[in-house]
Write an enzyme that holds these catalytic residues in place. Structure first.
Site, PDB file in Angstrom:
ATOM      1  N   ASN A   7      47.250  -7.285  28.321  1.00 54.10           N
ATOM      2  CA  ASN A   7      47.811  -6.058  28.899  1.00 54.10           C
ATOM      3  C   ASN A   7      46.808  -5.475  29.892  1.00 54.10           C
ATOM      4  OD1 ASN A   7      48.353  -3.260  29.278  1.00 54.10           O
ATOM      5  ND2 ASN A   7      49.831  -3.385  27.603  1.00 54.10           N
ATOM      6  N   HIS A  10      45.272  -0.882  31.732  1.00 55.67           N
ATOM      7  CA  HIS A  10      44.023  -0.093  31.790  1.00 55.67           C
ATOM      8  C   HIS A  10      43.313  -0.257  33.131  1.00 55.67           C
ATOM      9  CE1 HIS A  10      44.514   0.694  27.533  1.00 55.67           C
ATOM     10  NE2 HIS A  10      44.796  -0.581  27.406  1.00 55.67           N
ATOM     11  N   ARG A  18      41.153   7.503  40.796  1.00 57.04           N
ATOM     12  CA  ARG A  18      40.676   7.869  42.130  1.00 57.04           C
ATOM     13  C   ARG A  18      41.783   7.838  43.181  1.00 57.04           C
ATOM     14  NH1 ARG A  18      35.024   7.870  43.353  1.00 57.04           N
ATOM     15  NH2 ARG A  18      34.186   9.043  41.615  1.00 57.04           N
ATOM     16  N   HIS A  43      53.100  -2.206  31.454  1.00 54.51           N
ATOM     17  CA  HIS A  43      54.060  -1.185  31.034  1.00 54.51           C
ATOM     18  C   HIS A  43      54.391  -0.323  32.253  1.00 54.51           C
ATOM     19  CE1 HIS A  43      54.889   2.290  27.915  1.00 54.51           C
ATOM     20  NE2 HIS A  43      55.887   2.124  28.761  1.00 54.51           N
ATOM     21  N   ARG A  45      55.712   2.796  33.168  1.00 55.93           N
ATOM     22  CA  ARG A  45      56.086   4.072  32.538  1.00 55.93           C
ATOM     23  C   ARG A  45      56.935   4.882  33.506  1.00 55.93           C
ATOM     24  NH1 ARG A  45      52.562   5.107  27.788  1.00 55.93           N
ATOM     25  NH2 ARG A  45      53.696   7.057  27.658  1.00 55.93           N
ATOM     26  N   ARG A  49      52.209   6.478  35.517  1.00 52.25           N
ATOM     27  CA  ARG A  49      50.820   6.963  35.421  1.00 52.25           C
ATOM     28  C   ARG A  49      49.788   5.857  35.648  1.00 52.25           C
ATOM     29  NH1 ARG A  49      49.877   8.089  29.016  1.00 52.25           N
ATOM     30  NH2 ARG A  49      51.652   9.445  29.280  1.00 52.25           N
ATOM     31  N   HIS A  50      50.181   4.601  35.436  1.00 52.34           N
ATOM     32  CA  HIS A  50      49.220   3.528  35.750  1.00 52.34           C
ATOM     33  C   HIS A  50      49.865   2.433  36.607  1.00 52.34           C
ATOM     34  CE1 HIS A  50      50.951   2.091  32.004  1.00 52.34           C
ATOM     35  NE2 HIS A  50      50.189   2.850  31.238  1.00 52.34           N
ATOM     36  N   GLU A  70      56.791  -4.124  29.638  1.00 49.54           N
ATOM     37  CA  GLU A  70      57.126  -3.114  28.628  1.00 49.54           C
ATOM     38  C   GLU A  70      57.812  -1.952  29.336  1.00 49.54           C
ATOM     39  OE1 GLU A  70      53.426  -1.946  26.956  1.00 49.54           O
ATOM     40  OE2 GLU A  70      53.124  -3.829  25.916  1.00 49.54           O
ATOM     41  N   THR A 100      48.856   6.669  24.605  1.00 52.31           N
ATOM     42  CA  THR A 100      49.344   5.291  24.690  1.00 52.31           C
ATOM     43  C   THR A 100      50.626   5.272  23.862  1.00 52.31           C
ATOM     44  OG1 THR A 100      48.836   2.983  24.143  1.00 52.31           O
ATOM     45  CG2 THR A 100      47.832   4.648  22.736  1.00 52.31           C
ATOM     46  N   THR A 101      51.281   4.103  23.734  1.00 51.22           N
ATOM     47  CA  THR A 101      52.507   4.045  22.945  1.00 51.22           C
ATOM     48  C   THR A 101      52.126   4.327  21.495  1.00 51.22           C
ATOM     49  OG1 THR A 101      53.156   2.294  24.444  1.00 51.22           O
ATOM     50  CG2 THR A 101      54.567   2.654  22.539  1.00 51.22           C
ATOM     51  N   GLU A 151      58.292  -7.308  18.351  1.00 54.82           N
ATOM     52  CA  GLU A 151      56.843  -7.126  18.408  1.00 54.82           C
ATOM     53  C   GLU A 151      56.482  -6.075  17.360  1.00 54.82           C
ATOM     54  OE1 GLU A 151      54.836  -6.577  22.197  1.00 54.82           O
ATOM     55  OE2 GLU A 151      53.183  -5.538  21.216  1.00 54.82           O
ATOM     56  N   HIS A 192      48.926  -3.912  19.494  1.00 53.73           N
ATOM     57  CA  HIS A 192      48.435  -2.518  19.504  1.00 53.73           C
ATOM     58  C   HIS A 192      47.208  -2.374  18.620  1.00 53.73           C
ATOM     59  CE1 HIS A 192      48.393   1.725  20.304  1.00 53.73           C
ATOM     60  NE2 HIS A 192      49.338   1.497  21.197  1.00 53.73           N
ATOM     61  N   GLY A 193      46.121  -2.021  19.264  1.00 51.23           N
ATOM     62  CA  GLY A 193      44.876  -1.771  18.532  1.00 51.23           C
ATOM     63  C   GLY A 193      44.158  -3.023  18.080  1.00 51.23           C
ATOM     64  N   GLY A 214      45.323  -5.267  24.960  1.00 57.82           N
ATOM     65  CA  GLY A 214      44.840  -4.667  26.201  1.00 57.82           C
ATOM     66  C   GLY A 214      43.478  -4.027  26.073  1.00 57.82           C
ATOM     67  N   HIS A 215      43.425  -2.901  25.358  1.00 60.58           N
ATOM     68  CA  HIS A 215      42.236  -2.044  25.374  1.00 60.58           C
ATOM     69  C   HIS A 215      40.937  -2.780  25.035  1.00 60.58           C
ATOM     70  CE1 HIS A 215      40.283   1.872  25.328  1.00 60.58           C
ATOM     71  NE2 HIS A 215      39.585   1.394  24.321  1.00 60.58           N
TER      72      HIS A 215
HETATM   73  N1  PXP Z   1      51.980  -3.861  22.734  1.00 60.60           N
HETATM   74  C1  PXP Z   1      52.633  -2.736  23.146  1.00 60.60           C
HETATM   75  C2  PXP Z   1      54.107  -2.677  22.996  1.00 60.60           C
HETATM   76  C3  PXP Z   1      51.923  -1.678  23.751  1.00 60.60           C
HETATM   77  O1  PXP Z   1      52.593  -0.576  24.165  1.00 60.60           O
HETATM   78  C4  PXP Z   1      50.528  -1.793  23.923  1.00 60.60           C
HETATM   79  C5  PXP Z   1      49.764  -0.692  24.582  1.00 60.60           C
HETATM   80  O2  PXP Z   1      50.133  -0.580  25.909  1.00 60.60           O
HETATM   81  C6  PXP Z   1      49.898  -2.977  23.490  1.00 60.60           C
HETATM   82  C7  PXP Z   1      50.648  -3.981  22.876  1.00 60.60           C
HETATM   83  C8  PXP Z   1      48.429  -3.194  23.651  1.00 60.60           C
HETATM   84  O3  PXP Z   1      47.717  -2.256  22.878  1.00 60.60           O
HETATM   85  P1  PXP Z   1      46.145  -2.158  23.021  1.00 60.60           P
HETATM   86  O4  PXP Z   1      45.844  -1.661  24.400  1.00 60.60           O
HETATM   87  O5  PXP Z   1      45.755  -1.190  21.939  1.00 60.60           O
HETATM   88  O6  PXP Z   1      45.589  -3.539  22.802  1.00 60.60           O
END
Ligand code: PXP
Length: 248
Positions: A7, A10, A18, A43, A45, A49-50, A70, A100-101, A151, A192-193, A214-215
């Site tokens: 993802n 970010h 900026r 994603h 949105r 925003r990104h 997404e 975030t979601t 998912e 996620h996470g 992603g993060h």
């Molecule tokens: N899956 C979904 C559906 C998400 O919305 C996100 C966050 O954008 C992720 C995965 C990835 O999450 P993370 O950035 O915490 O790894």
């Protein structure tokens, strides 16, 4: 073997800070592919925003692996998705104030609306996943929508400290939801996470097909570069699956 969807939202968040041209998420996608990403996830949105529409159009033209978009099941972004035709869409809930979601999609509360959005994508040959909490009520509702994949939201598992009872309970919930998904013939995804420390137990869930991360990858990329950060995450996933059995 589970696919890794990277993802890159970010990277766009940093650019938007900026309001200029860098860093460009399109470059990030190229570097992630070089590191072995099996997919690129973004994603779009509603508040943009990104990720911007321009990013999505360029990514559609340049990404050589799977492009996973997404989005909320809302008419405006759905129209963009149907025009751009990613390989897959993942429907997520969206609240403007969230960082975030934050939770899974409430499919049980809006099965008809979600089912209609799924159908519009599938009619165009786009695979459609639903991002849901590992909650039996949501899984049951999601299985009636015609989605090709679920998912599972791993946020609560990821937030629980290692070795604690809550972590084992969250993993058990993920396992139950995973079994129901696979038994119904849908593809199993999770995200996620997830990070380098906690990904193994999720990667080991039977028939895990795709992990969206992603993060943690982008954070590591700040120090080691994106290609290397993706390569290391691929190694964590592959080692989890190929290594000796280990249960948490
Ligand atoms: N899956 C979904 C559906 C998400 O919305 C996100 C966050 O954008 C992720 C995965 C990835 O999450 P993370 O950035 O915490 O790894």
């Amino acid at each position: 073997m589970s696919r890794l969807g990277v993802n890159i939202d970010h990277v766009a968040t940093l650019r938007q800070a900026r309001g200029g041209r860098e860093p460009d998420p399109v470059w990030a996608a190229v570097l992630a592919e070089l590191g072995g990403a099996d997919g690129i996830t973004v994603h779009l949105r509603e508040d943009r925003r990104h990720i911007q529409d321009r990013d999505l159009l360029l990514l559609r033209q340049t990404v050589g692996v799977r492009l996973n978009l997404e989005l909320a099941a809302e008419p405006e972004v759905l129209t963009v998705a149907l025009q751009v035709r990613p390989d897959q869409v993942t429907f997520v809930p969206e609240r403007r104030q969230e960082l975030t979601t934050e939770g899974g999609l409430d499919v049980a509360g809006q099965a008809a609306r979600v089912g209609e959005a799924v159908k519009r994508c599938r009619d165009q040959g786009i695979e459609a996943a639903l991002f849901i909490d590992p909650d039996p009520r949501q899984v049951e509702a999601a299985l009636t929508t015609g989605a090709t994949a679920l998912e599972l939201h791993t946020g609560r598992y990821a937030a629980a400290a290692e070795g604690m009872r809550t972590r084992r309970l969250e993993l058990a919930a993920l396992r139950g939801a995973a079994q129901a998904t696979v038994a119904a013939g849908l593809e199993l995804h999770a995200g996620h996470g997830l990070n380098y420390q906690n990904v193994a137990a999720v990667a080991r869930l039977d028939q895990m097909a795709e992990l969206n991360i992603g993060h943690s990858i982008i954070s590591r990329a700040v120090f080691v570069g994106l290609t290397q950060a993706v390569r290391e995450m691929k190694e964590c996933i592959d080692r989890a699956i190929l290594g000796p059995f280990h249960s948490e």
